[in-house]
Design an enzyme around this catalytic site. Structure first.
Site, PDB file in Angstrom:
ATOM      1  N   HIS A  84       0.821  -1.210   0.000  1.00  0.00           N
ATOM      2  CA  HIS A  84       0.000   0.000   0.000  1.00  0.00           C
ATOM      3  C   HIS A  84       0.854   1.259   0.000  1.00  0.00           C
ATOM      4  O   HIS A  84       0.545   2.247  -0.668  1.00  0.00           O
ATOM      5  CB  HIS A  84      -0.924  -0.030   1.230  1.00  0.00           C
ATOM      6  CG  HIS A  84      -1.747   1.189   1.399  1.00  0.00           C
ATOM      7  ND1 HIS A  84      -1.703   1.969   2.535  1.00  0.00           N
ATOM      8  CD2 HIS A  84      -2.636   1.797   0.575  1.00  0.00           C
ATOM      9  CE1 HIS A  84      -2.530   2.978   2.409  1.00  0.00           C
ATOM     10  NE2 HIS A  84      -3.109   2.914   1.233  1.00  0.00           N
TER      11      HIS A  84
ATOM     12  N   GLU B 126       2.050   1.908  -3.431  1.00  0.00           N
ATOM     13  CA  GLU B 126       0.963   2.481  -4.238  1.00  0.00           C
ATOM     14  C   GLU B 126       0.963   4.003  -4.099  1.00  0.00           C
ATOM     15  O   GLU B 126       0.829   4.733  -5.085  1.00  0.00           O
ATOM     16  CB  GLU B 126      -0.381   1.907  -3.788  1.00  0.00           C
ATOM     17  CG  GLU B 126      -1.573   2.526  -4.485  1.00  0.00           C
ATOM     18  CD  GLU B 126      -2.792   2.617  -3.589  1.00  0.00           C
ATOM     19  OE1 GLU B 126      -3.397   3.700  -3.518  1.00  0.00           O
ATOM     20  OE2 GLU B 126      -3.139   1.598  -2.950  1.00  0.00           O
ATOM     21  N   HIS B 127       1.130   4.503  -2.877  1.00  0.00           N
ATOM     22  CA  HIS B 127       1.209   5.952  -2.660  1.00  0.00           C
ATOM     23  C   HIS B 127       2.423   6.544  -3.378  1.00  0.00           C
ATOM     24  O   HIS B 127       2.332   7.597  -4.008  1.00  0.00           O
ATOM     25  CB  HIS B 127       1.322   6.246  -1.159  1.00  0.00           C
ATOM     26  CG  HIS B 127       0.017   6.213  -0.425  1.00  0.00           C
ATOM     27  ND1 HIS B 127      -0.479   7.293   0.255  1.00  0.00           N
ATOM     28  CD2 HIS B 127      -0.897   5.226  -0.272  1.00  0.00           C
ATOM     29  CE1 HIS B 127      -1.640   6.982   0.810  1.00  0.00           C
ATOM     30  NE2 HIS B 127      -1.905   5.718   0.510  1.00  0.00           N
TER      31      HIS B 127
ATOM     32  N   GLU C 243      -3.573   7.731   7.883  1.00  0.00           N
ATOM     33  CA  GLU C 243      -4.683   7.002   7.274  1.00  0.00           C
ATOM     34  C   GLU C 243      -5.047   5.789   8.123  1.00  0.00           C
ATOM     35  O   GLU C 243      -6.222   5.496   8.351  1.00  0.00           O
ATOM     36  CB  GLU C 243      -4.298   6.560   5.860  1.00  0.00           C
ATOM     37  CG  GLU C 243      -5.380   5.790   5.122  1.00  0.00           C
ATOM     38  CD  GLU C 243      -4.939   5.346   3.735  1.00  0.00           C
ATOM     39  OE1 GLU C 243      -5.559   4.413   3.209  1.00  0.00           O
ATOM     40  OE2 GLU C 243      -3.970   5.931   3.204  1.00  0.00           O
TER      41      GLU C 243
END
Length: 454
Positions: A70, A73-74, A150
Site C-alpha cells: 500500500h 501504491e502511494h 490514514e
C-alpha cells in the site's frame, strides 16, 4: 459482498441475460515480455478505462514490512525520471481524465478513465512509472506519515474496522491474510524507503502485470499501443514466495474488541471454499446463492425476520466473496436492538442458516433470489469501469475473464438441494471465528485529522 439491486433490475434480469452473454467478447494478447493485455470493446460512449493490475498485494508481504504494498501504491504518484512528484496526476487531470489506485490483499491496481483519443497519452504515463519510478527519501518520509495517519483514522479510531482487523488476525493463524492491508503500525513506523524500493524492484514488472482496457476502442489498435509503450519494457525474474497454508481450524475462536461506538456488534466468520475451477466448484456457486437468500435484497430472510418482524436487531447481513488468491470466509453479522445481547443475536443468525439446513428453500424463493443475484451480476457491466474491474479481479486471482459469463450460467443452475446441502456442511463450530464489539462511550472517540476530513 451484498447483492442488493432494485426491483426493476430483477424483473429484467432474465430477459437481459442472453443479451449480456451475446455482447462482444474480450480479446486477449500476451506481449513478448510476458505482459497480458485484455481488451473489451464497448462503444456506447467515447470513453475508455485503462487499468494496470499487478499480481501482488498485502498477502505477499512478510512480517516486519506489512503495509509496504500500500505504501508503494502511494509512492507511485511521487515522480519518475521525467516527472516531478504529483505531475502524473496533474497531467491526467489536464487531459480531462480521472485516475487513482487501490491495494488489496491479492493485487495492486492503477487506473485512468479518459476520453478515447487520450488513451495513448495515459498509456505512456503508466508505462513510464512501471519502469522509471524515482523513490526519493524525503518524499517517502512525508508519505509514510500520510499512511500512518490514514491507518489511525480509518482503523485505529473506527470501531467496526478494528473488529474486522482483529477477526482476520484470529481467523487466520498462518496465512498472510491475517495482516491488515494498511499494515501494522509498528511496521509502518520502522519502514524505510529501501523497503519500498525492494518491493518495486521485485514485483513491478510487465510479466507480473495485466493491462485491461475497456470502452470505445479497437482491440488491434490497443494491442499496437501496448506493444509500443509496454512491450519495450524488460521482463524480470520474479521473486519466488513459499506457500503459507492455513492449518485446519479445530474449534470456535472468540475475541472481543472494546472501542467507542454507538451500538454493540457481532460478526461470525466461517471458513468457506475459494473459487478455483468454475466448472467443478459447485459448492461455491451454491454458497453465493445462500448468501443472497439470507441477505440478497431488502426482504431477504435475515432482514425480514430479525429486523422487520421480530425487531431483535437494528441491522443484519451476510457476505461471501469466493474470488481470491487465498482462503475466504462466509460472514454473518449484525447489531442487536435494545434488549437483545450480542450472544443472543449470534444464536439468531446461526438459527436462520440452520433453518435452511433443515427445511431448505422453496423453488419460488430460489427463483426470486437467483433473479436478483444475476441482475446484480449483469448490471455491474453497465459501467465501462465496472467491466474493467471485473476482468482485472478475475485475471489477478487465478481465474480468467472468459469465466465471467460461465459463472452466471452456474448460478442459474444452482438447485434448492445444493443450497440446503452447503447450509448443512459449512457452518460448523470448528470453522467459526466470532468477533464481538463492546461499545465504549463515544466521548472517547477522537475527531478525524483535518487532512482526512471530507
Amino acid at each position: 459482498m451484498k447483492f442488493r439491486v432494485a426491483t426493476m433490475l430483477s424483473a429484467w434480469a432474465l430477459v437481459l441475460l442472453p443479451l449480456a452473454v451475446q455482447a462482444e467478447p474480450a480479446q486477449e494478447f500476451v506481449l513478448q515480455n510476458g505482459m497480458k493485455v485484455v481488451v473489451k470493446e464497448d462503444r456506447r460512449a467515447p470513453t475508455v478505462a485503462h487499468m494496470v493490475w499487478y499480481k501482488v498485494g498485502s498477502m505477499d508481504e512478510t512480517n516486519g514490512t506489512t503495509g509496504v504494498a500500500h505504501v508503494l501504491e502511494h509512492m507511485m504518484f511521487k515522480g519518475t525520471k521525467t516527472l516531478k512528484p504529483g505531475e502524473f496526476s496533474q497531467r491526467v487531470a489536464a487531459l480531462g481524465g480521472r485516475e487513482n489506485a487501490f491495494t488489496s490483499k491479492d493485487y495492486t491496481a492503477y487506473y485512468q478513465q479518459i476520453e478515447k483519443s487520450k488513451l495513448e497519452k495515459v498509456m505512456a504515463l503508466e508505462a513510464d512509472r512501471m519502469a522509471n519510478l524515482v523513490l526519493d527519501k524525503e518524499e517517502f518520509a512525508k508519505e509514510i506519515r500520510v499512511v500512518m495517519e490514514e491507518r489511525r483514522w480509518r482503523t485505529d479510531d473506527q470501531a467496526i474496522p478494528r473488529v474486522y482487523e482483529a477477526m482476520n488476525a484470529s481467523a487466520f493463524f498462518a496465512h498472510p491474510y491475517r495482516h491488515p492491508i494498511v499494515g501494522w503500525m509498528s511496521d509502518l513506523q520502522s519502514m524505510t524507503v529501501d523497503d519500498a524500493k525492494a518491493w518495486y524492484q521485485h514485483w513491478y514488472a510487465p510479466n507480473n502485470a495485466t493491462l485491461v482496457v475497456t470502452g470505445d476502442v479497437d482491440a488491434k489498435a490497443v494491442h499496437a499501443l501496448a506493444e509500443k509503450y509496454y512491450g519495450r519494457l524488460a521482463r524480470k525474474t520474479l521473486q519466488v514466495t513459499r506457500p503459507q497454508t492455513e492449518p485446519p481450524q479445530t474449534g470456535i475462536r472468540r475475541l472481543t474488541v472494546h472501542a467507542p461506538a454507538e451500538n454493540p456488534y457481532v460478526v461470525l466468520a466461517f471458513k468457506a471454499p475459494t473459487l478455483r475451477n468454475v466448472e467443478r466448484d459447485d459448492d461455491v456457486h451454491a454458497l453465493d446463492v445462500l448468501a443472497a437468500v439470507l441477505d440478497g435484497y431488502d426482504n431477504a430472510r435475515l432482514n425480514a425476520k430479525l429486523v422487520r418482524t421480530d425487531k431483535l436487531a437494528n441491522s443484519v447481513g451476510a457476505g461471501y466473496s469466493s474470488i481470491a488468491r487465498g482462503p475466504v470466509l462466509f460472514l454473518l453479522d449484525g447489531s442487536p436492538s435494545r434488549g437483545t445481547t450480542t450472544e443472543q443475536l449470534e444464536g439468531l443468525l446461526r438459527a436462520e442458516v440452520e433453518r435452511i439446513a433443515k427445511e431448505g428453500v422453496s423453488e419460488e424463493e430460489l427463483k426470486r433470489v437467483k433473479t436478483q443475484l444475476i441482475a446484480g451480476q449483469i448490471y455491474k457491466r453497465d459501467s465501462i469501469f465496472g467491466q474493467a474491474m471485473e476482468i482485472g479481479v478475475m485475471e489477478t486471482t487465478g481465474l480468467s475473464h472468459r469465466d465471467i459469463d460461465r459463472i452466471i450460467d452456474k448460478l442459474r443452475a444452482v438447485t434448492a438441494q445444493q443450497v440446503q446441502s452447503v447450509a448443512q456442511r459449512y457452518f460448523k463450530d470448528e470453522s467459526l471465528t466470532v468477533a464481538t464489539l463492546v461499545p465504549l462511550p463515544l466521548s472517547e472517540k477522537k475527531p478525524p485529522p483535518a487532512s482526512l476530513r471530507h
